[in-house]
Motif scaffolding. Structure first.
Motif, mmCIF file in Angstrom:
data_model
loop_
_atom_site.group_PDB
_atom_site.id
_atom_site.type_symbol
_atom_site.label_atom_id
_atom_site.label_comp_id
_atom_site.label_asym_id
_atom_site.label_seq_id
_atom_site.Cartn_x
_atom_site.Cartn_y
_atom_site.Cartn_z
ATOM 1 N N LYS A 193 0.833 -1.206 0.000
ATOM 2 C CA LYS A 193 0.000 0.000 0.000
ATOM 3 C C LYS A 193 0.865 1.253 0.000
ATOM 4 C CE LYS A 193 -3.765 2.277 2.498
ATOM 5 N NZ LYS A 193 -4.655 2.228 3.672
ATOM 6 N N ILE A 194 1.947 1.223 0.800
ATOM 7 C CA ILE A 194 2.868 2.361 0.850
ATOM 8 C C ILE A 194 3.516 2.585 -0.501
ATOM 9 C CG2 ILE A 194 5.037 3.200 1.851
ATOM 10 C CD1 ILE A 194 4.204 1.829 4.469
ATOM 11 N N ARG A 195 3.922 1.463 -1.153
ATOM 12 C CA ARG A 195 4.531 1.559 -2.481
ATOM 13 C C ARG A 195 3.572 2.199 -3.481
ATOM 14 N NH1 ARG A 195 10.016 0.899 -2.311
ATOM 15 N NH2 ARG A 195 10.594 -0.904 -1.041
ATOM 16 N N LYS A 196 2.306 1.799 -3.438
ATOM 17 C CA LYS A 196 1.312 2.362 -4.344
ATOM 18 C C LYS A 196 1.128 3.858 -4.091
ATOM 19 C CE LYS A 196 -1.399 -1.859 -5.126
ATOM 20 N NZ LYS A 196 -2.716 -2.528 -4.910
ATOM 21 N N ASN A 197 1.104 4.241 -2.808
ATOM 22 C CA ASN A 197 0.989 5.661 -2.467
ATOM 23 C C ASN A 197 2.195 6.441 -2.978
ATOM 24 O OD1 ASN A 197 -1.467 5.324 -1.195
ATOM 25 N ND2 ASN A 197 -0.576 5.061 0.833
ATOM 26 N N ASP A 198 3.384 5.836 -2.844
ATOM 27 C CA ASP A 198 4.608 6.478 -3.347
ATOM 28 C C ASP A 198 4.499 6.739 -4.846
ATOM 29 O OD1 ASP A 198 5.575 6.311 -0.823
ATOM 30 O OD2 ASP A 198 6.987 4.674 -1.206
ATOM 31 N N ILE A 199 4.038 5.732 -5.588
ATOM 32 C CA ILE A 199 3.916 5.850 -7.042
ATOM 33 C C ILE A 199 2.904 6.933 -7.408
ATOM 34 C CG2 ILE A 199 3.197 4.666 -9.148
ATOM 35 C CD1 ILE A 199 4.267 2.061 -7.880
ATOM 36 N N LEU A 200 1.773 6.966 -6.692
ATOM 37 C CA LEU A 200 0.737 7.954 -6.975
ATOM 38 C C LEU A 200 1.235 9.377 -6.709
ATOM 39 C CD1 LEU A 200 -2.436 6.178 -5.507
ATOM 40 C CD2 LEU A 200 -1.949 6.631 -7.916
ATOM 41 N N VAL A 201 1.889 9.549 -5.568
ATOM 42 C CA VAL A 201 2.403 10.875 -5.219
ATOM 43 C C VAL A 201 3.477 11.303 -6.208
ATOM 44 C CG1 VAL A 201 3.651 12.213 -3.494
ATOM 45 C CG2 VAL A 201 1.829 10.674 -2.775
ATOM 46 N N GLY A 202 4.414 10.401 -6.485
ATOM 47 C CA GLY A 202 5.484 10.713 -7.432
ATOM 48 C C GLY A 202 4.952 11.054 -8.807
ATOM 49 N N THR A 203 3.970 10.290 -9.276
ATOM 50 C CA THR A 203 3.367 10.548 -10.586
ATOM 51 C C THR A 203 2.665 11.901 -10.603
ATOM 52 O OG1 THR A 203 3.016 8.166 -10.926
ATOM 53 C CG2 THR A 203 1.773 9.682 -12.330
ATOM 54 N N GLY A 204 1.950 12.212 -9.519
ATOM 55 C CA GLY A 204 1.259 13.497 -9.430
ATOM 56 C C GLY A 204 2.217 14.672 -9.478
ATOM 57 N N VAL A 205 3.333 14.565 -8.739
ATOM 58 C CA VAL A 205 4.331 15.638 -8.728
ATOM 59 C C VAL A 205 4.942 15.813 -10.110
ATOM 60 C CG1 VAL A 205 6.553 16.366 -7.792
ATOM 61 C CG2 VAL A 205 4.839 15.382 -6.271
ATOM 62 N N LEU A 206 5.297 14.701 -10.757
ATOM 63 C CA LEU A 206 5.883 14.766 -12.105
ATOM 64 C C LEU A 206 4.931 15.406 -13.106
ATOM 65 C CD1 LEU A 206 7.800 11.373 -12.544
ATOM 66 C CD2 LEU A 206 8.770 13.684 -12.574
ATOM 67 N N LEU A 207 3.662 15.046 -13.039
ATOM 68 C CA LEU A 207 2.667 15.611 -13.954
ATOM 69 C C LEU A 207 2.538 17.120 -13.761
ATOM 70 C CD1 LEU A 207 -0.151 12.886 -13.876
ATOM 71 C CD2 LEU A 207 1.390 13.438 -15.783
ATOM 72 N N LEU A 208 2.559 17.557 -12.512
ATOM 73 C CA LEU A 208 2.478 18.994 -12.241
ATOM 74 C C LEU A 208 3.710 19.727 -12.767
ATOM 75 C CD1 LEU A 208 0.984 18.991 -8.628
ATOM 76 C CD2 LEU A 208 -0.122 19.847 -10.700
ATOM 77 N N ILE A 209 4.892 19.112 -12.611
ATOM 78 C CA ILE A 209 6.121 19.718 -13.118
ATOM 79 C C ILE A 209 6.073 19.831 -14.641
ATOM 80 C CG2 ILE A 209 8.618 19.416 -13.381
ATOM 81 C CD1 ILE A 209 8.609 18.085 -10.608
ATOM 82 N N PHE A 210 5.660 18.746 -15.308
ATOM 83 C CA PHE A 210 5.577 18.759 -16.767
ATOM 84 C C PHE A 210 4.528 19.773 -17.255
ATOM 85 C CE2 PHE A 210 7.287 14.221 -16.715
ATOM 86 C CZ PHE A 210 8.570 14.650 -17.061
ATOM 87 N N LEU A 211 3.418 19.891 -16.507
ATOM 88 C CA LEU A 211 2.399 20.863 -16.856
ATOM 89 C C LEU A 211 2.952 22.284 -16.779
ATOM 90 C CD1 LEU A 211 -0.521 21.687 -17.495
ATOM 91 C CD2 LEU A 211 -1.013 21.557 -15.039
ATOM 92 N N ALA A 212 3.694 22.564 -15.701
ATOM 93 C CA ALA A 212 4.284 23.894 -15.529
ATOM 94 C C ALA A 212 5.290 24.195 -16.632
ATOM 95 C CB ALA A 212 4.955 23.994 -14.160
ATOM 96 N N MET A 213 6.090 23.198 -17.006
ATOM 97 C CA MET A 213 7.070 23.393 -18.070
ATOM 98 C C MET A 213 6.378 23.558 -19.418
ATOM 99 S SD MET A 213 10.072 20.732 -16.871
ATOM 100 C CE MET A 213 11.274 21.367 -18.036
ATOM 101 N N PHE A 214 5.263 22.851 -19.631
ATOM 102 C CA PHE A 214 4.524 22.962 -20.891
ATOM 103 C C PHE A 214 3.898 24.353 -21.032
ATOM 104 C CE2 PHE A 214 0.344 22.677 -22.989
ATOM 105 C CZ PHE A 214 0.751 22.319 -24.267
ATOM 106 N N ILE A 215 3.372 24.874 -19.923
ATOM 107 C CA ILE A 215 2.738 26.191 -19.945
ATOM 108 C C ILE A 215 3.718 27.263 -20.416
ATOM 109 C CG2 ILE A 215 1.797 28.000 -18.439
ATOM 110 C CD1 ILE A 215 0.460 25.802 -16.813
ATOM 111 N N ARG A 216 5.000 27.049 -20.129
ATOM 112 C CA ARG A 216 6.036 28.021 -20.524
ATOM 113 C C ARG A 216 6.044 28.268 -22.027
ATOM 114 N NH1 ARG A 216 11.039 29.972 -18.797
ATOM 115 N NH2 ARG A 216 12.594 30.174 -20.438
ATOM 116 N N TYR A 217 5.703 27.231 -22.797
ATOM 117 C CA TYR A 217 5.808 27.333 -24.255
ATOM 118 C C TYR A 217 4.478 27.588 -24.944
ATOM 119 C CZ TYR A 217 10.102 25.107 -22.776
ATOM 120 O OH TYR A 217 11.267 24.823 -22.126
ATOM 121 N N VAL A 218 3.411 27.733 -24.166
ATOM 122 C CA VAL A 218 2.106 28.010 -24.757
ATOM 123 C C VAL A 218 2.026 29.490 -25.123
ATOM 124 C CG1 VAL A 218 -0.379 28.045 -24.361
ATOM 125 C CG2 VAL A 218 0.992 26.144 -23.496
ATOM 126 N N ASN A 219 1.627 29.759 -26.333
ATOM 127 C CA ASN A 219 1.527 31.143 -26.819
ATOM 128 C C ASN A 219 0.060 31.508 -27.032
ATOM 129 O OD1 ASN A 219 2.065 33.656 -27.802
ATOM 130 N ND2 ASN A 219 2.735 32.964 -29.826
#
Length: 266
Positions: free
Chosen positions: A17-43
């Motif tokens: 269960k802890i491993r699954k929570n780790d994966i979910l949290v890590g995936t969520g953080v990565l998605l937010l980072i990629f979203l922020a980086m993507f927004i940089r290039y939106v015109n």
């Protein structure tokens, strides 16, 4: 025997269960980072909204990291300086957001100078954290380390008063702007001090990452440092494609640490 098996199965389920929570949290953080980086290039026409949104994503991540530090870290010095580091990152983001909203003028230029509060003090506090790792809960840093505040503060004063002497940035066109400037000796002194503090911190952490009863070291802490070092070199050289493609690299590398940090909280 049955009791032992049930106990073992319960532990396995809990770890899973802890491993699954780790994966979910890590995936969520990565998605937010990629979203922020993507927004940089939106015109789009409403670009100001996207700037604020990108900053809010990063501020939210660093705020979550700050709260997790306060909750999980027992060692007083480590908790204190990590909290200050996360606060400085948030302050840096606020300066950046306001500067991009203003775009030009004296206020924007001085906000640019204020970037150097976190840029100078984060490596220093990282060195303090490295020295505190593995120490007793009531450990206090040696008194001599307080003298490291002096060169850090003096270098910041050098930056913030740049308009008077142009010893850090000079403006050949005569227009004081962060769009057209030249690095002077003072800038390299600032970068050198940041590098010394960061390198010392990494070396201390690496020494403390030695696997017991062996000569093997865990070199993973060096990876972000090497990436940021290469990025800083390219940034100083004003390589256009690096600034365009990796404009948020410093923030992305910093945020990558949050994946492990926030996962541990679960």
């Amino acid at each position: 025997i049955k009791f032992g098996q049930l106990l073992c199965e319960g532990r396995v389920k809990r770890v899973t269960k802890i491993r699954k929570n780790d994966i979910l949290v890590g995936t969520g953080v990565l998605l937010l980072i990629f979203l922020a980086m993507f927004i940089r290039y939106v015109n789009v026409s409403n670009y100001l909204f996207l700037i604020i949104l990108r900053s809010l994503i990063y501020i939210g991540l660093f705020s979550a990291w700050c709260l997790s530090i306060r909750k999980r870290i027992i060692q007083t010095q480590v908790r204190h300086y990590l909290t200050v580091i996360s606060a400085l990152m948030i302050v840096w983001l606020l300066f950046r957001t306001v500067k991009f909203c203003i775009s030009r003028g004296d206020v924007a230029r001085h906000l640019w100078y204020l970037y150097y509060i976190p840029m100078l003090f984060i490596p220093l506090f990282s060195l303090f954290v490295a020295n505190s790792l593995g120490k007793p809960e009531n450990f206090k840093l040696p008194g001599w380390m307080r003298f490291l505040y002096i060169p850090t503060a003096l270098l910041f004063l050098l930056v913030i008063t740049n308009d008077l002497h142009q010893f850090v940035f000079s403006f050949p066109s005569g227009v004081f702007s962060d769009e057209n400037y030249v690095y002077e000796l003072g800038y390299y002194l600032v970068i050198a001090w940041e590098f010394i503090c960061a390198a010392c911190a990494i070396c201390i952490i690496l020494a403390k990452c030695r696997i017991p009863y062996s000569k093997t070291y865990l070199c993973l802490p060096l990876v972000p440092f090497i990436i940021l070092l290469l990025y800083c070199f390219a940034y100083v050289k004003k390589i256009y494609w690096v600034r365009m493609l990796a404009g948020d690299l410093a923030l992305a590398v910093s945020n990558s640490k949050l994946i492990a940090e926030l996962s541990d909280e679960q």
